[in-house]
Design a protein around this motif. Structure first.
Motif, PDB file in Angstrom:
ATOM      1  N   HIS A 485       0.878  -1.173   0.000  1.00  0.00           N
ATOM      2  CA  HIS A 485       0.000   0.000   0.000  1.00  0.00           C
ATOM      3  C   HIS A 485       0.912   1.219   0.000  1.00  0.00           C
ATOM      4  CE1 HIS A 485      -2.576   3.072   1.973  1.00  0.00           C
ATOM      5  NE2 HIS A 485      -3.574   2.437   1.396  1.00  0.00           N
ATOM      6  N   GLN A 487       1.223   5.364  -0.478  1.00  0.00           N
ATOM      7  CA  GLN A 487       0.454   6.604  -0.438  1.00  0.00           C
ATOM      8  C   GLN A 487       1.407   7.798  -0.451  1.00  0.00           C
ATOM      9  OE1 GLN A 487      -3.144   6.363   1.792  1.00  0.00           O
ATOM     10  NE2 GLN A 487      -2.875   8.361   2.729  1.00  0.00           N
ATOM     11  N   ASP A 495       4.310   7.121   2.141  1.00  0.00           N
ATOM     12  CA  ASP A 495       4.078   6.063   3.114  1.00  0.00           C
ATOM     13  C   ASP A 495       3.991   4.734   2.374  1.00  0.00           C
ATOM     14  OD1 ASP A 495       3.428   7.519   5.713  1.00  0.00           O
ATOM     15  OD2 ASP A 495       2.064   8.499   4.312  1.00  0.00           O
ATOM     16  N   ARG A 497       3.352   0.580   3.082  1.00  0.00           N
ATOM     17  CA  ARG A 497       3.026  -0.492   4.025  1.00  0.00           C
ATOM     18  C   ARG A 497       2.942  -1.795   3.242  1.00  0.00           C
ATOM     19  NH1 ARG A 497       0.798   4.125   6.446  1.00  0.00           N
ATOM     20  NH2 ARG A 497       1.069   4.097   8.696  1.00  0.00           N
ATOM     21  N   VAL A 536      -3.139  -4.298   4.035  1.00  0.00           N
ATOM     22  CA  VAL A 536      -2.968  -5.189   2.876  1.00  0.00           C
ATOM     23  C   VAL A 536      -3.576  -6.539   3.213  1.00  0.00           C
ATOM     24  CG1 VAL A 536      -1.112  -4.413   1.363  1.00  0.00           C
ATOM     25  CG2 VAL A 536      -0.538  -5.193   3.624  1.00  0.00           C
ATOM     26  N   LYS A 612      -5.494  10.816  -7.822  1.00  0.00           N
ATOM     27  CA  LYS A 612      -5.448   9.760  -6.790  1.00  0.00           C
ATOM     28  C   LYS A 612      -3.996   9.403  -6.498  1.00  0.00           C
ATOM     29  CE  LYS A 612      -6.893   4.970  -5.999  1.00  0.00           C
ATOM     30  NZ  LYS A 612      -7.132   3.682  -6.678  1.00  0.00           N
ATOM     31  N   ASN A 614      -2.781   7.306  -4.022  1.00  0.00           N
ATOM     32  CA  ASN A 614      -2.399   6.064  -3.333  1.00  0.00           C
ATOM     33  C   ASN A 614      -2.721   4.899  -4.250  1.00  0.00           C
ATOM     34  OD1 ASN A 614      -5.178   5.704  -3.020  1.00  0.00           O
ATOM     35  ND2 ASN A 614      -4.977   4.921  -0.950  1.00  0.00           N
ATOM     36  N   GLU A 615      -2.075   3.819  -3.978  1.00  0.00           N
ATOM     37  CA  GLU A 615      -2.306   2.642  -4.812  1.00  0.00           C
ATOM     38  C   GLU A 615      -1.926   1.392  -4.024  1.00  0.00           C
ATOM     39  OE1 GLU A 615      -4.185   0.940  -7.077  1.00  0.00           O
ATOM     40  OE2 GLU A 615      -4.140   3.044  -7.683  1.00  0.00           O
ATOM     41  N   THR A 616      -2.608   0.311  -4.353  1.00  0.00           N
ATOM     42  CA  THR A 616      -2.249  -0.964  -3.752  1.00  0.00           C
ATOM     43  C   THR A 616      -1.612  -1.825  -4.822  1.00  0.00           C
ATOM     44  OG1 THR A 616      -4.460  -1.765  -4.263  1.00  0.00           O
ATOM     45  CG2 THR A 616      -4.088  -0.945  -2.038  1.00  0.00           C
ATOM     46  N   GLY A 617      -0.589  -2.536  -4.431  1.00  0.00           N
ATOM     47  CA  GLY A 617       0.057  -3.468  -5.357  1.00  0.00           C
ATOM     48  C   GLY A 617      -0.152  -4.880  -4.848  1.00  0.00           C
ATOM     49  N   TRP A 618      -0.107  -5.813  -5.746  1.00  0.00           N
ATOM     50  CA  TRP A 618      -0.337  -7.217  -5.377  1.00  0.00           C
ATOM     51  C   TRP A 618       0.488  -8.078  -6.319  1.00  0.00           C
ATOM     52  CZ3 TRP A 618      -2.327  -9.596  -1.395  1.00  0.00           C
ATOM     53  CH2 TRP A 618      -2.761 -10.927  -1.497  1.00  0.00           C
TER      54      TRP A 618
ATOM     55  N   ASN B 247       4.325  12.249   6.504  1.00  0.00           N
ATOM     56  CA  ASN B 247       4.349  10.795   6.733  1.00  0.00           C
ATOM     57  C   ASN B 247       4.858  10.441   8.125  1.00  0.00           C
ATOM     58  OD1 ASN B 247       7.089  11.137   6.303  1.00  0.00           O
ATOM     59  ND2 ASN B 247       7.251   9.614   4.673  1.00  0.00           N
ATOM     60  N   GLN B 487     -11.190  -3.928   1.862  1.00  0.00           N
ATOM     61  CA  GLN B 487     -10.398  -5.154   1.956  1.00  0.00           C
ATOM     62  C   GLN B 487     -11.304  -6.303   2.392  1.00  0.00           C
ATOM     63  OE1 GLN B 487      -6.375  -4.574   3.235  1.00  0.00           O
ATOM     64  NE2 GLN B 487      -6.418  -6.331   4.580  1.00  0.00           N
ATOM     65  N   PRO B 537      -5.610   8.799   0.834  1.00  0.00           N
ATOM     66  CA  PRO B 537      -4.993  10.126   0.716  1.00  0.00           C
ATOM     67  C   PRO B 537      -5.995  11.209   1.104  1.00  0.00           C
ATOM     68  CG  PRO B 537      -4.793   8.883  -1.348  1.00  0.00           C
ATOM     69  CD  PRO B 537      -5.758   8.143  -0.470  1.00  0.00           C
ATOM     70  N   LYS B 612      -6.192 -10.810  -5.637  1.00  0.00           N
ATOM     71  CA  LYS B 612      -6.021  -9.578  -4.845  1.00  0.00           C
ATOM     72  C   LYS B 612      -7.373  -9.146  -4.303  1.00  0.00           C
ATOM     73  CE  LYS B 612      -4.536  -4.777  -5.339  1.00  0.00           C
ATOM     74  NZ  LYS B 612      -4.497  -3.646  -6.275  1.00  0.00           N
ATOM     75  N   ASN B 614      -8.045  -6.588  -2.044  1.00  0.00           N
ATOM     76  CA  ASN B 614      -8.286  -5.244  -1.532  1.00  0.00           C
ATOM     77  C   ASN B 614      -8.218  -4.283  -2.705  1.00  0.00           C
ATOM     78  OD1 ASN B 614      -5.506  -4.869  -1.951  1.00  0.00           O
ATOM     79  ND2 ASN B 614      -5.248  -3.677  -0.090  1.00  0.00           N
ATOM     80  N   THR B 616      -8.449   0.219  -3.673  1.00  0.00           N
ATOM     81  CA  THR B 616      -8.691   1.593  -3.256  1.00  0.00           C
ATOM     82  C   THR B 616      -9.575   2.249  -4.308  1.00  0.00           C
ATOM     83  OG1 THR B 616      -6.663   2.245  -4.397  1.00  0.00           O
ATOM     84  CG2 THR B 616      -6.508   1.850  -2.035  1.00  0.00           C
ATOM     85  N   TRP B 618     -11.352   6.023  -5.605  1.00  0.00           N
ATOM     86  CA  TRP B 618     -11.071   7.460  -5.571  1.00  0.00           C
ATOM     87  C   TRP B 618     -12.113   8.132  -6.441  1.00  0.00           C
ATOM     88  CZ3 TRP B 618      -8.245  10.483  -2.663  1.00  0.00           C
ATOM     89  CH2 TRP B 618      -7.881  11.771  -3.104  1.00  0.00           C
TER      90      TRP B 618
END
Lengths: 784, 784
Positions: A485, A487, A495, A497, A536, A612, A614-618, B247, B487, B537, B612, B614, B616, B618
């Motif tokens: 995650h 951001q 950030d 995580r 996550v 936007k 922030n983003e989540t990766g997987w 952060n 999530q 965010p 996956k 989860n 996000t 926006w």
């Protein structure tokens, strides 16, 4: 003293390739200060023992302190009289399933009355009190009535299956490989070698003992803070034991002072005990293990007894290998079934062998249940197979490096599980580099000269060569995915995580580097936070040298997506075309027009435009084909390779062995953080050396009697070799981030075998048991 | 007693439409228990005052307690002598920028020596101690030396600009609309009406006073816990005051007992004061305001004095409107510049008028700085314009509903800012429904009969009609985007985290419903957690009736993406085609083959396949065209509409007015949670009634003397009308989730004007000031 060489030519080549490709300064491969160095050095780092909550209660465990028996009664009256005691919680106070264990559900959370005690460290009750001291005092006053049963204390006794630790049988798990036909294979051979080996327990000996705090939280659930490797295991366990849904349990890893596998499944148990106290009191419950409780009750490396039969042609070519290995699972299966998978796959070593038969058995005993430990069931058999290789080299008069070069895996080879390797097989390079960095021929002469001029001290050179399957492999692919995650804040700080944890191995640093590389932002502005299950989804465990590949790839995906958005904003503002935009060093710039903007400015603009950020990766594992019945198929996504030479000196009078010099070469795919790799290899070497020479767990009737570091001896600064030369090979893994694969565990793997081989060469007798303590070596020397 | 009608036909129609579209049971529009009801009723809800940290210190503020002066010295010696005092922190202890204020940086965090005191509640120092009582005692012992200056206490004095609150002028902000040409417009008119109105302060009167805890955290930064509407404002403010990057500051909203705008910017100040203490002590710092401190020092609704000139044709058609409004900003601008934008846009009411001229001025005085309050600068002018409309209706003898129907906005209309409305203009419907639900003609007769048969008690019917721009509008579009983090856990439970906050308005419930609708999972399995800046965010403030649209859309996007992945897994497992798959009631099913799987089963399979789980979401505002110089353009993305009738009874002897009956109709686009809308409308009505009749803030030399609820009177259960009939109109907004637009503020907006008009009709005198207290009404009655 430890020494480093500047990294080998392969790394420098690799670096150049990346630079040519992207035409900019890269963070990857550069020298970076660990992002978590300062707070860990200046004492600001908060480990779980440093954390206090308002109205927090302290827990202490009531252990069975018997190896085998039936629990008849628990008397808590005396304990409850101690002023400051809040409660004594037994199996009757567990609101949910009274069951622990990730794989086989054979272990109670708190042993119920009427049920079996299976080892000294079985937990019967949790005492909660206003202070740690009161809790401990009261725990000692809980009296247990246990009817003794005869304990099963060895692999041999267990196999007899007369006294049963669990019904229906002690030998409950069996895994196998059947590649080709070993009977036919042996017929093709000129020589057959056989050997029996035993590798003993090893304690993970993390600096920080097990500990958690479980606290009711503002979202009407429970949050667990603690030292751990696998927050999602903890989350599952606490939810199950408390009978609450997963979205009411949150797990936050606190700074963790070492894990080495010892914090894979154990923190789930620790958290479950504390959770029972938190649930019953509605107060934050802290449970920190004393070192003695930790050593007595928690996971170790499995003792493995193995028998090898190897057929070779006279030129040294391996033709057939037959292996039987017995693993002491202790009182409960815990992680043993998956540890055994790794034992199985690695038992035949890093070699191409036409016919292979491997049987691995897990057997129950009335002792502490071993589990995960750096290498996860492989160092025991790699020690054995590499000892066999040394024996073959000696008997056939083939240079030990030559022998391995002749048999090792290459692109196009098939492993013992018949896995066809198509890329990233740096095995040969590690062997070739080893010859160069050790000045091989000269080294052999030096040792010969030393031995000719010394009577009571003899030196030997040991060689070993290993491979190591990265990540969870075919047996664990349902867990083999990880999230990230990322951001970006309005001030340009970032950030990150991840689902993986930092336990000292450098995960935060390498993840910060990947985010910096992808975003072009300064590493110092990237904060890789303590992992938290809320950010996550279940990302699997932080084990199996998988974090750089899995959490790294997930971070890379998330960050590169964010970069694309920033590039679009840059192009809107500057009129550039996306294909001309490059980034790095805190800037985005147009390589044609030379227009540039700082990362921070660009982010400010992006915020104003409601982009936007922030983003989540997987990252999920590629599917592996695996036939569990025959043990045939793609066992792991890729393999790391390593080769090692050590020079050991043995005092023939005392039996003491000391490592003088060591040369080690590791194929890591790509060195993202070379400094981090050096740290891992140094640490892995020393821990491997402890395993090979010093760390000798002693038990009496199933109770561990070496339960602190005054009796369980780990290497200190004095045991470090004069010279440790580290070489890094980069044979890129196409699915790894920038080509990387794992190094956490392969760093340790070659060492026990190399040391055992060096001792064997020095004394002229085969070391077949580790640790090779002075007592054992003396006994060998005196044997005829 | 409050009554509800079953919702009007429009809702039922709307529901059918959605069902027809998706062919399944929908959660949207159904009756759901508030997801946060139980912990708020059974007392488990943790408000910030209920939260304690280990080693926590308690803060108390040292206020200037002078309205205007120069701070010459701060004497802390006596305070520091109080046992248990930890420190007294002044401007010299602020590590970063000593500056507060979201828009204009005219407000110090802690007033520096040598600088101006501008109102009674200026904060000079923060006292930290081991207990609240000690901190309060010590704060009283801090002695301030202040050289008095003459205070500016009214709008009129401020406009004179003789004594200046801020240099260079008190009249520092001016916003305007210039549509057409009012001079020409007035020439076209048959009648010109003029009037002057004054709306006084209103206190937000949230149940829970301001409060925060700022604590050093495990990530080497600070975490703020507190009651608030806008966590990102707090994050920015604390980072600035402490001079640390974003952060390293995390803000977690605790359960919030009401906001009503009063927790928009104020918590940033509260958190900044506490942060100074936390920073200087390294300990968690708690600062909870006493009710008196809260009322004395924090935001209110702005007093606005307005002058209206309206030109009408004799058939009642509005031709031209000229408005000048003066807003009392108090000592600091705080949010006033953006509040004024809303005053500006709403001043001319919900009408199509060819020529409009509006001037809104913000002026400084030496009093508490008002800021955000449900309606945000609009109720004051809507009261005025609707009073004018009532006067016009009376004078021209046109039915008040007729008059509004003649002039109100429709699809194709242009607002006062020349905004062409293309959809979701339910204004006419609300007026038409109102006639129906109030049995309009019969109601008028009933009141006439009552008045004919009563001497000293007279009843009047008041009508009002309003529009309300949803979300931040053109002036705030750089902040107008929101995020969501969804999530799914392995057990099928779902975690949702949004950038918007729950402060009692029902955000958690509507967001849970949206997630349930999109995922097909049971609402009870969805946990909408307390907002935390780390998850999403900067999502802008939770204000402006924007949460359902912005956080709702973001959640919808994230959840629908997850649903797609689950459908793919379903199709893989069942062989279904995606277009045949439907979902709802905790199941996914193939509408053709009738194969089905529970949500929980499907998630379990998806986990096993490393999908996956989860995402996000926006949602960013569509860009609005706006000419700030002329006040022309798309002021808001859409508008909510409402119409209201109240019957008020006035006791001619005592001046007491009481609302007997009320009928209110609201165009909400789509009622996602009808129960929630009813709650909002009931609450908004009562708060509007308090504003119109009871809530009278009294000041003496700039100090508020009605600083608790024994002197500042808010409505109780006894003041609730016999009948409150609520009607919901659904004229869908295409960009809203399922067509929804805002209701939080429009619920209050029509009430003050309707009540003022009813009193005016009852007593035959025009109410031009709210609150219309008994004293004021008596004065009106007695005037000639």
């Amino acid at each position: 003293m430890l020494q480093r060489i500047s990294l080998c030519p392969f790394l420098r080549e690799g670096e150049k390739q990346v630079k040519a490709l992207t035409n900019r300064e890269t963070v990857i491969g550069s020298k970076i200060r660990r992002v978590d160095a300062v707070p860990k050095v200046d004492g600001k780092a908060k480990f779980v023992a440093d954390i206090y909550f308002d109205r927090m209660i302290y827990c202490y465990l009531v252990l069975a302190k018997k190896s085998h028996g039936i629990l008849k009664a628990i008397y808590t009256d005396q304990a409850l009289k101690v002023p400051g005691v809040i409660g004594v919680y037994t199996h009757m106070d567990v609101p949910g399933e009274n069951q622990l264990g990730e794989v086989v559900k054979d272990m109670p959370c708190l042993v119920p009355i009427g049920e079996k005690i299976r080892y000294y460290g079985d937990v019967v009750a949790v005492v909660a009190a206003e202070t740690y001291e009161i809790a401990k005092e009261a725990a000692e006053k809980v009296r247990l009535e246990i009817v003794d049963l005869p304990p099963v204390l060895t692999i041999e006794e267990s196999i007899k299956d007369k006294v049963k630790v669990h019904e229906p049988t002690n030998i409950s798990i069996h895994k196998k490989i059947r590649k080709g036909n070993v009977e036919n294979g042996f017929k093709r051979c000129d020589e057959i070698f056989e050997g029996e080996f035993y590798a003993h327990y090893q304690e993970q000996a993390y600096l920080e003992p097990q500990g958690v705090i479980v606290t009711p939280d503002i979202d009407y659930g429970f949050t667990v803070y603690g030292t751990m490797q696998c927050p999602y295991y903890v989350q599952n366990s606490v939810a199950r034991v408390l009978a609450i849904p997963l979205n009411r349990v949150r797990v936050i890893q606190t700074e963790t002072g070492g894990g080495f596998g010892g914090k894979e499944d154990v923190p789930s148990f620790v958290a479950s005990y504390a959770a029972v106290a938190a649930y019953n009191t509605g107060r934050p419950a802290k449970l920190i293990y004393d070192r003695e409780v930790d050593i007595q009750t928690t996971s170790k490396r499995h003792p493995i007894k193995s028998h090898y039969k190897i057929g070779v042609r006279k030129d040294g070519k391996l033709e057939a290998m037959e292996i039987a290995a017995y693993m002491d699972m202790g009182a409960y299966a815990t992680l043993s079934p998956i540890v055994m998978f790794r034992t199985l796959v690695h038992a035949a070593g890093s070699y191409e062998i036409p016919d292979v038969k491997v049987d691995v058995y897990g057997v129950y005993t009335n002792k502490v249940p071993p589990g995960a430990f750096r290498g996860f069931g492989s160092p025991q058999v790699l020690f054995a197979v590499e000892s066999m290789m040394d024996e073959i080299s000696k008997k056939l008069g083939i240079d030990p490096i030559e022998l391995r070069l002749k048999n090792t895996l290459r692109e196009g080879s098939k492993t013992a599980t018949d896995h066809l390797l198509l890329e990233s097989v740096g095995a040969v390079k590690t062997l070739e580099n080893l010859r160069e960095i050790s000045r091989w021929e000269q080294l052999k002469k030096e040792v010969e000269t030393f031995n000719n001029t010394n009577e009571n001290r003899k030196r030997g050179i040991g060689v070993s060569h290993i491979f190591y399957g990265v990540s969870l492999g075919a047996a664990g692919q349902h867990l083999d995915a990880s999230g990230s995650h990322v951001q970006i804040n309005a001030d340009g700080t970032v950030d990150v995580r991840i689902g993986g944890t930092e336990m000292g191995q450098g995960a935060k640093t390498v993840i910060a580097m990947i985010a910096a590389e992808e975003l072009g932002q300064d590493v110092q502005k990237i904060n890789v936070h303590q992992p938290d299950t809320a950010f996550v989804p279940d990302s699997g465990p932080t084990v199996a040298s998988r974090t750089t590949v899995y959490s790294g790839n997930a971070t890379r995906l998330a960050a590169s997506e964010l970069r694309k958005r920033l590039i679009n904003v840059f192009c809107e503002l500057t009129g550039s075309s996306t294909e001309n935009v490059d980034w790095g060093n805190g800037k985005f710039y147009d390589t044609v027009s030379n227009k540039e903007m700082s990362f921070d400015e660009l982010v400010e603009e992006a915020f104003r435009k409601n982009v936007k950020l922030n983003e989540t990766g997987w990252y999920e594992t590629p599917r592996l084909e695996w036939d569990a019945e025959r043990g045939i198929g793609e066992a792991y996504v890729t393999y790391s390779f390593a080769s090692q030479i050590v020079v050991v000196e043995v005092n023939l009078n005392t039996g003491q062995a000391k490592v003088i010099k060591a040369y080690t070469s590791h194929d890591v795919g790509k060195a993202l953080n070379p400094e981090g790799i050096i740290g891992q290899v140094q640490g892995g070497f020393i821990q491997g050396m402890g395993y090979a020479l010093y760390e000798d767990l002693k038990l009496k009737n199933g109770q561990i009697i070496t339960d602190n570091f005054n009796t369980y001896i780990i290497p200190t600064i004095h045991e470090i070799p004069e010279e440790l030369v580290i070489d890094i090979v980069e044979d890129p893994f196409s699915r790894g981030p920038y080509g990387a694969k794992g190094i956490g565990e392969p760093s340790l793997m070659p060492t026990p075998a190399a040391i055992a081989n060096a001792i064997s060469r020095a004394i002229g007798k085969r070391v077949t048991r580790i640790p090779a303590t002075p007592e054992y070596i003396l006994k060998l020397i005196k044997e005829d």
